[in-house]
Design a protein around this motif. Structure first.
Motif, PDB file in Angstrom:
ATOM      1  N   VAL A  11     136.117  15.878 -22.918  1.00 45.94           N
ATOM      2  CA  VAL A  11     135.882  17.303 -23.171  1.00 45.94           C
ATOM      3  C   VAL A  11     136.342  18.126 -21.973  1.00 45.94           C
ATOM      4  N   ALA A  12     135.922  17.692 -20.769  1.00 49.68           N
ATOM      5  CA  ALA A  12     136.299  18.431 -19.564  1.00 49.68           C
ATOM      6  C   ALA A  12     137.810  18.474 -19.415  1.00 49.68           C
ATOM      7  N   HIS A  13     138.477  17.327 -19.675  1.00 50.23           N
ATOM      8  CA  HIS A  13     139.936  17.298 -19.565  1.00 50.23           C
ATOM      9  C   HIS A  13     140.596  18.248 -20.535  1.00 50.23           C
ATOM     10  N   ARG A  14     140.055  18.306 -21.763  1.00 48.49           N
ATOM     11  CA  ARG A  14     140.668  19.209 -22.751  1.00 48.49           C
ATOM     12  C   ARG A  14     140.547  20.656 -22.284  1.00 48.49           C
ATOM     13  N   TRP A  15     139.355  21.028 -21.778  1.00 50.48           N
ATOM     14  CA  TRP A  15     139.153  22.409 -21.312  1.00 50.48           C
ATOM     15  C   TRP A  15     140.109  22.731 -20.175  1.00 50.48           C
ATOM     16  N   ARG A  16     140.266  21.772 -19.238  1.00 51.91           N
ATOM     17  CA  ARG A  16     141.137  22.053 -18.088  1.00 51.91           C
ATOM     18  C   ARG A  16     142.595  22.121 -18.523  1.00 51.91           C
ATOM     19  N   ARG A  17     142.982  21.310 -19.513  1.00 49.74           N
ATOM     20  CA  ARG A  17     144.365  21.390 -20.014  1.00 49.74           C
ATOM     21  C   ARG A  17     144.616  22.752 -20.654  1.00 49.74           C
ATOM     22  N   GLN A  18     143.622  23.224 -21.461  1.00 50.01           N
ATOM     23  CA  GLN A  18     143.756  24.557 -22.072  1.00 50.01           C
ATOM     24  C   GLN A  18     143.914  25.619 -20.996  1.00 50.01           C
ATOM     25  N   GLU A  19     143.093  25.502 -19.944  1.00 54.43           N
ATOM     26  CA  GLU A  19     143.139  26.497 -18.889  1.00 54.43           C
ATOM     27  C   GLU A  19     144.487  26.494 -18.189  1.00 54.43           C
ATOM     28  N   LEU A  20     145.000  25.285 -17.891  1.00 55.99           N
ATOM     29  CA  LEU A  20     146.294  25.173 -17.214  1.00 55.99           C
ATOM     30  C   LEU A  20     147.385  25.796 -18.071  1.00 55.99           C
ATOM     31  N   PHE A  21     147.323  25.499 -19.377  1.00 53.28           N
ATOM     32  CA  PHE A  21     148.322  26.046 -20.295  1.00 53.28           C
ATOM     33  C   PHE A  21     148.274  27.572 -20.299  1.00 53.28           C
ATOM     34  N   LEU A  22     147.051  28.134 -20.439  1.00 52.51           N
ATOM     35  CA  LEU A  22     146.926  29.589 -20.492  1.00 52.51           C
ATOM     36  C   LEU A  22     147.334  30.229 -19.162  1.00 52.51           C
ATOM     37  N   LEU A  23     147.000  29.574 -18.044  1.00 54.20           N
ATOM     38  CA  LEU A  23     147.387  30.119 -16.740  1.00 54.20           C
ATOM     39  C   LEU A  23     148.911  30.113 -16.596  1.00 54.20           C
ATOM     40  N   SER A  24     149.562  29.039 -17.092  1.00 55.37           N
ATOM     41  CA  SER A  24     151.025  29.001 -17.028  1.00 55.37           C
ATOM     42  C   SER A  24     151.609  30.140 -17.845  1.00 55.37           C
ATOM     43  N   VAL A  61     147.105  28.774  -8.849  1.00 57.36           N
ATOM     44  CA  VAL A  61     147.008  27.341  -8.561  1.00 57.36           C
ATOM     45  C   VAL A  61     145.727  27.055  -7.765  1.00 57.36           C
ATOM     46  N   LEU A  62     145.469  27.878  -6.749  1.00 56.34           N
ATOM     47  CA  LEU A  62     144.251  27.687  -5.940  1.00 56.34           C
ATOM     48  C   LEU A  62     143.021  27.699  -6.838  1.00 56.34           C
ATOM     49  N   ILE A  63     142.958  28.709  -7.727  1.00 56.40           N
ATOM     50  CA  ILE A  63     141.784  28.859  -8.584  1.00 56.40           C
ATOM     51  C   ILE A  63     141.657  27.681  -9.546  1.00 56.40           C
ATOM     52  N   HIS A  64     142.794  27.277 -10.134  1.00 59.85           N
ATOM     53  CA  HIS A  64     142.742  26.184 -11.108  1.00 59.85           C
ATOM     54  C   HIS A  64     142.321  24.872 -10.451  1.00 59.85           C
ATOM     55  N   VAL A  65     142.898  24.564  -9.281  1.00 58.34           N
ATOM     56  CA  VAL A  65     142.544  23.318  -8.588  1.00 58.34           C
ATOM     57  C   VAL A  65     141.068  23.332  -8.200  1.00 58.34           C
ATOM     58  N   ALA A  66     140.598  24.495  -7.720  1.00 54.34           N
ATOM     59  CA  ALA A  66     139.186  24.588  -7.337  1.00 54.34           C
ATOM     60  C   ALA A  66     138.284  24.321  -8.536  1.00 54.34           C
ATOM     61  N   ILE A  67     138.649  24.863  -9.713  1.00 50.86           N
ATOM     62  CA  ILE A  67     137.821  24.642 -10.901  1.00 50.86           C
ATOM     63  C   ILE A  67     137.846  23.162 -11.277  1.00 50.86           C
ATOM     64  N   ARG A  68     139.032  22.544 -11.219  1.00 57.57           N
ATOM     65  CA  ARG A  68     139.126  21.116 -11.542  1.00 57.57           C
ATOM     66  C   ARG A  68     138.247  20.270 -10.628  1.00 57.57           C
ATOM     67  N   ARG A  69     138.201  20.628  -9.354  1.00 55.29           N
ATOM     68  CA  ARG A  69     137.444  19.830  -8.389  1.00 55.29           C
ATOM     69  C   ARG A  69     135.956  20.109  -8.446  1.00 55.29           C
ATOM     70  N   ARG A  70     135.583  21.391  -8.571  1.00 56.43           N
ATOM     71  CA  ARG A  70     134.184  21.750  -8.343  1.00 56.43           C
ATOM     72  C   ARG A  70     133.446  22.247  -9.580  1.00 56.43           C
ATOM     73  N   ALA A  74     133.641  24.097 -16.666  1.00 55.34           N
ATOM     74  CA  ALA A  74     133.599  25.551 -16.801  1.00 55.34           C
ATOM     75  C   ALA A  74     134.427  26.036 -17.987  1.00 55.34           C
ATOM     76  N   ASP A  75     134.107  27.244 -18.399  1.00 58.04           N
ATOM     77  CA  ASP A  75     134.797  27.914 -19.488  1.00 58.04           C
ATOM     78  C   ASP A  75     136.288  28.045 -19.186  1.00 58.04           C
ATOM     79  N   PRO A  76     137.169  27.604 -20.095  1.00 62.94           N
ATOM     80  CA  PRO A  76     138.604  27.647 -19.790  1.00 62.94           C
ATOM     81  C   PRO A  76     139.271  29.003 -20.012  1.00 62.94           C
ATOM     82  N   PHE A  77     138.529  30.002 -20.476  1.00 62.93           N
ATOM     83  CA  PHE A  77     139.180  31.278 -20.816  1.00 62.93           C
ATOM     84  C   PHE A  77     138.966  32.364 -19.770  1.00 62.93           C
TER      85      PHE A  77
END
Lengths: 479, 153
Positions: A11-24, A61-70, A74-77
C-alpha cells in the motif's frame, strides 16, 4: 515497524509511486509553463528559466525523498497539489519579471532585480524546513502538550512587528520584522503555531465548551464564562486590526477559531455568535479607520474616479482573460499594482482565463479536502482538530484573497497560499504541508504497529476465556 | 513567434493542467469510495469480507452512537478493537466516564466477544455490568462508560 506485513508495504509503495508520478507531471507542467512564457515574450528559452525549473525539481525531489524516508504512509496528493500551485506561481512571477524588464529597457531605466530566482530559492529553503518539520515532529500528538505556550508564542509573533526597533511598516500595514538585512512576516509563522495551539486547547476544553445552559430566543446559548476564550481571540484579532492595520490576518485567525469551536463542540450557536462578534468588530473597524472605509467603498464601487484603483485594474485583467485567457506571456498583468503578490490570481486569470483559474481553485480544493480527510480518519480529537485547522487556514486564506480579487468581498491583504511572491509565506505554507503530511502518515499507517505496542508481551493466546482475561488484565490494569 | 504555435501553446498548457487534475481525481476516487476501516490492513479486510458473506449471522461492524465520534463505524476484521481514553486504543474515546483501557472486543473462535478491562465506570449491556467475557450478537447495544455502541451485521 519491523513486523509489518507485506501487504502494508505494498500500500505504501503504491501511494509513493502515485506521488512520484504526480510530482513528475507537476515538474513537466512547470517546465512547459516557463518555456511558453519565454517563447511568447523573448522568443528564446532563457538560462534563468532552466535554473528556475532545476530549483523547482530540487525542491520536489527533497520533499518526495523525505516523505519516502520519514512518512511513507502519508497522503500522496498533498505534496503534488501544493507544489504545482507553487510552480504555477513561480511561472507567473517569472513572467512578471520579464514584463518589468522589457518595460525598464524600453523606457531607458535601470533593469530591476528579477524576483523569480529568489522565489525558487525560497522554495528550496522551504523544502529543507519541510524535512526539518518531519524530523522534529515524529508524533503529532506530542504537540498537544503545551497549548498555552504555543498559542502565546503564536500571538507574540503575530504582534511582534509592533515592537519598536525591529517592526517595519510598508504601505500602511505594520507586518514586517527586519532582522539584519532580511524582512520577514512573522504573521506567516503564526499560521503554523496558532492552529496547533487552538487545536490543543480545544482538545482539552472542547467538552466543557459544549455544555449549554440557557436558551435565548429558541437558540441554546453557552454559559457566560465559556465565552472567555472566544472573547480573548476577538480582542486579539481586533488588536491586529487596530494596531497593525491588517484586515486579512485578523479575519483569518478569528475565522479559524470560530471554525474550530464549531468542529470541537458541534454546537450551531458558536458560528452564529462568532458571526455576530465579527459584525461588531467590522463596525468598529468601519467607524475608527479610514482605510477600512476605503476598502469597503472600493469594493462597492471600484470604478469610481478615473477607474484605476487596484481592484478595477485587476477586474480589467480578469475580463481581458475571458474563458481561455490571453496565453502565458501575452497579457498585460504587470499593469496591476502588486501583481506578483496580492494580485497573483488576477494575473493568472488574465493569462490562463477562467479555465486555468478554476484548475488552480480545484488544486486548493484538493489540498483542503486532503486535510479534512486526514482529520476524518484520525482516531483522536487532537488529530482531527489539527487536520481541520490546517485545511481551514489554507481554504480561508484562498477564499479571502480570491474573494477580494474577484470582488465578492472587500479586498483584504493576505498572501495566496503557495503562489504569492514572498519567502515567509512560501516557507510557512511548506511547513504547514509538512504538518499535514505527518498527520496523514499517522492516521493512514496500518494498525499492525499499534497492536504490537498494546500487547508488548506478544500476541495473546486466546484459548479459553479465563486465560485470555488474565493475559489482558496485564495491560488493562492501569485504568 | 508564429500565431499558430502561440495558440497551440496557449490551449496546450490549459489542457496539461486539467490532465493533471484528472489524474488526481481518478486516484482520489479510490480513497474516497473506500469506507473508513479501523483495526485492519487491506488483506485482512478482504479475508474478513469473504468470511462474512459465508456467515451472515456473525457481527461485522460496530457503530458508535454517542459522543464526539458518533457515527463512526468500526469494521470487525482481524485484530482486536480496544476502547479507551489512552492514545494507543483502536478507538480513542475522549469522555470523562471512559477509562484509559476500558474494554476490548476480540475474536474467540467464530464469535466476537466483549471484555471489560477493569474500567472504573464499567461496560454495560442492558443495565447490567459486563463482568465476564460476553459474546456479541447483531443488534446488541453496549455502553462504554456512558457512550453507546451498536453491533451491526
Amino acid at each position: 515497524m519491523v513486523s509489518e506485513p507485506l501487504a502494508d508495504r505494498g500500500v505504501a509503495h503504491r501511494w509513493r509511486r502515485q506521488e512520484l508520478f504526480l510530482l513528475s507531471c507537476a515538474a513537466f507542467i512547470v517546465g512547459c509553463g516557463l518555456v511558453v512564457v519565454d517563447l511568447s515574450t523573448v522568443n528564446h528559452v532563457q538560462a534563468v528559466s532552466i535554473r528556475l525549473l532545476l530549483a523547482f525539481i530540487a525542491a520536489a525531489v527533497l520533499i518526495h525523498v523525505a516523505i519516502r524516508r520519514r512518512a511513507r504512509f502519508a497522503d500522496p496528493f498533498i505534496a503534488p497539489a501544493a507544489l504545482l500551485l507553487a510552480g504555477i506561481g513561480l511561472v507567473e512571477i517569472h513572467r512578471l519579471d520579464i514584463a518589468e524588464q522589457v518595460q525598464a529597457i524600453t523606457s531607458g531605466q535601470p533593469v530591476p532585480v528579477a524576483r523569480a530566482p529568489l522565489q525558487s530559492l525560497w522554495a528550496v529553503v522551504g523544502a529543507a524546513l519541510f524535512i526539518a518539520t518531519l524530523l522534529v515532529v515524529r508524533d503529532y500528538r506530542r504537540l498537544q502538550r503545551f497549548p498555552w505556550l504555543i498559542t502565546l508564542c503564536g500571538l507574540a509573533l503575530l504582534l511582534s512587528p509592533l515592537v519598536p526597533g525591529i517592526g517595519h511598516t510598508i504601505r500602511g500595514a505594520t507586518l514586517w520584522v527586519r532582522i539584519g538585512g532580511l524582512s520577514i512576516q512573522p504573521a506567516e509563522a503564526a499560521k503554523v503555531l496558532l492552529p496547533i495551539g487552538f487545536s490543543a486547547y480545544l482538545t482539552r476544553h472542547g467538552r466543557a465548551l459544549a455544555l449549554l445552559r440557557s436558551t435565548v430566543a429558541g437558540l441554546p446559548v453557552p454559559r457566560l464564562r465559556d465565552f472567555a476564550p472566544l472573547l480573548v481571540m476577538w480582542v486579539a484579532s481586533l488588536g491586529v486590526l487596530i494596531f497593525q492595520r491588517d484586515l486579512g490576518t485578523s479575519l483569518l485567525f478569528f475565522g479559524l477559531f470560530v471554525v474550530l469551536l464549531y468542529a470541537s463542540t458541534a454546537q450551531r450557536s458558536w458560528p452564529l455568535i462568532g458571526l455576530a462578534l465579527f459584525l461588531v468588530g467590522s463596525l468598529i473597524g468601519w467607524v475608527l479607520f479610514a482605510h477600512v472605509q476605503l476598502r469597503v467603498l472600493l469594493w462597492l464601487n471600484p470604478f469610481r474616479g478615473d477607474g484605476t484603483s487596484q481592484v478595477a485594474l485587476g477586474l480589467y485583467g480578469i475580463a481581458d482573460g475571458g474563458l481561455f485567457g490571453t496565453g502565458l506571456g501575452q497579457g498585460y498583468p504587470s499593469l496591476v499594482p502588486f501583481a506578483e503578490s496580492d494580485y497573483i490570481f488576477s494575473s493568472i486569470s488574465e493569462e490562463l482565463g477562467l479555465v486555468g483559474f478554476l484548475a488552480c481553485l480545484l488544486l486548493y480544493a484538493v489540498l483542503a479536502q486532503r486535510g479534512l480527510r486526514a482529520a476524518q480518519q484520525s482516531r483522536d480529537t487532537f488529530g482531527s482538530l489539527l487536520g481541520i485547522s490546517f485545511a481551514t487556514v489554507v481554504a480561508l486564506q484562498t477564499f479571502v484573497v480570491i474573494g477580494g480579487v474577484t470582488r465578492l468581498i472587500p479586498l483584504t491583504g493576505l498572501t495566496t497560499p503557495f503562489m504569492s511572491y514572498g519567502g515567509s509565506s512560501l516557507v510557512a505554507n511548506l511547513i504547514i504541508m509538512g504538518m499535514l503530511i505527518r498527520l496523514s502518515d499517522s492516521v493512514r499507517a496500518p494498525r499492525a504497529a499499534f497492536k504490537q505496542a498494546v500487547f508488548s508481551t506478544g500476541p495473546v493466546p486466546v484459548t479459553s476465556p479465563n486465560d485470555a482475561t488474565e493475559a489482558i488484565s496485564i495491560v488493562g490494569g492501569d485504568s | 513567434m508564429n500565431a499558430l504555435i502561440l495558440t497551440l501553446m496557449r490551449f496546450g498548457f490549459l489542457a496539461l493542467l486539467w490532465v493533471f487534475l484528472a489524474f488526481i481525481i481518478v486516484m482520489l476516487k479510490r480513497d474516497l469510495v473506500k469506507p473508513v476501516t479501523l483495526g485492519a490492513t487491506t488483506s485482512n479486510a478482504k479475508v474478513a469480507t469473504a468470511e462474512r458473506k459465508k456467515r451472515a449471522s456473525v457481527p461485522g461492524r460496530i457503530t458508535v452512537l454517542d459522543g464526539a465520534l458518533a457515527g463512526t463505524v468500526i469494521t470487525l476484521t482481524g485484530p482486536d478493537v480496544l476502547f479507551g481514553r489512552a492514545a494507543d486504543c483502536s478507538l480513542v474515546l475522549n469522555d470523562d466516564y471512559v477509562s484509559n483501557h476500558h474494554c476490548i472486543v476480540t475474536r474467540l473462535d467464530d464469535m466476537w466477544v466483549l471484555r471489560d478491562l477493569g474500567s472504573t465506570n464499567g461496560t454495560w449491556i442492558d443495565r447490567s455490568r459486563v463482568a465476564t467475557t460476553t459474546p456479541l450478537k447483531i443488534g446488541t447495544v453496549f455502553k462504554v462508560g456512558r457512550l453507546a455502541m451498536r453491533v451491526d451485521a
